[in-house]
Design an enzyme around this catalytic site. Sequence first.
Site, short mmCIF file in Angstrom:
data_model
loop_
_atom_site.label_atom_id
_atom_site.label_comp_id
_atom_site.label_asym_id
_atom_site.label_seq_id
_atom_site.Cartn_x
_atom_site.Cartn_y
_atom_site.Cartn_z
CB SER A 97 -0.96 -0.05 1.19
OG SER A 97 -2.01 0.89 1.04
CG ASP A 229 -6.99 -2.97 -3.20
OD1 ASP A 229 -7.59 -2.12 -2.52
OD2 ASP A 229 -5.76 -3.16 -3.13
CG HIS A 258 -5.68 -2.51 0.42
ND1 HIS A 258 -4.99 -2.07 -0.68
CD2 HIS A 258 -5.11 -1.89 1.49
CE1 HIS A 258 -4.05 -1.21 -0.31
NE2 HIS A 258 -4.09 -1.10 1.00
#
Length: 278
Positions: A97, A229, A258
């Site tokens: 991320s 995601d 995610h």
Amino acid sequence: MPFVTTPDGVEIFYKDWGPHDAPAIAFHHGWPLSADDWDTQMLFFLAKGFRVVAHDRRGHGRSAQVWDGHTMDHYAADAAAVMRHLDLRGAVHVGHSTGGGEVARYVARFGEPDGRVAKAVLVSAVPPLMLRTESNPGGLPIEVFDGFRKAVADNRAQAFRDVAAGPFYGFNRPGAATQEGVVQNWWRQGMMGSAKAHYDGIAAFSETDQTEDLRAIGVPTLVLHGEDDQIVPIDASARRSIGFLRHGTLKTYPGLPHGMLTTHPDTLNADILAFIQA
């Protein structure tokens, strides 16, 4: 506890496990978490004979809660301070991320120029740009990130509980079984950090254009992304990133969220290991 002091005086906490002569993997965590988010991966790769390193980003986890410097430039420079302190060379850098953005900027500006990076892995990563602009029409509107800022400012504790129990791990999908320990661990990591760092970090992960970072990366780079995601849209991130990388490989996962490194660690660990050993 082990800390590195950056050139601008910030104390950064890090973990360093395994023999110092073993091949090294450095892990970079996402917003608003800490190095603890990589514990499953660190234990797995440690058992495979690697040296594993992870640090808490400034303002996050056990690192100093400074009021400023919550930008991708500072994140990458702080990572460089850790890697130079440990003298890691030929390491594989893995980022999730926001940590994927940190990896991209670190590798492009510090890691490759210093000769310290062998490969990179971007997992559910934010590059090249999350924000919708004229040149990035597939990004998310600014209102989405303004909503995150308002939630952090109004009631960070509740906002973090809602994100973890909902879209981050896909627990909001019909039929999904919520893993309460995972939710509580996400909340625990988030609440260890600074509200100021988390608030400012939203701009860092959403508004930083990392197109040139991706173009500058010369080492083999694996891009992994879940097709469900709900935090970092795959079309605006992974599928665009692969077009800028000189030696990139894209692998996507139908139905995965995610936070897939936590919900599906066996799958992710095996794919990262295969890439490292290739």
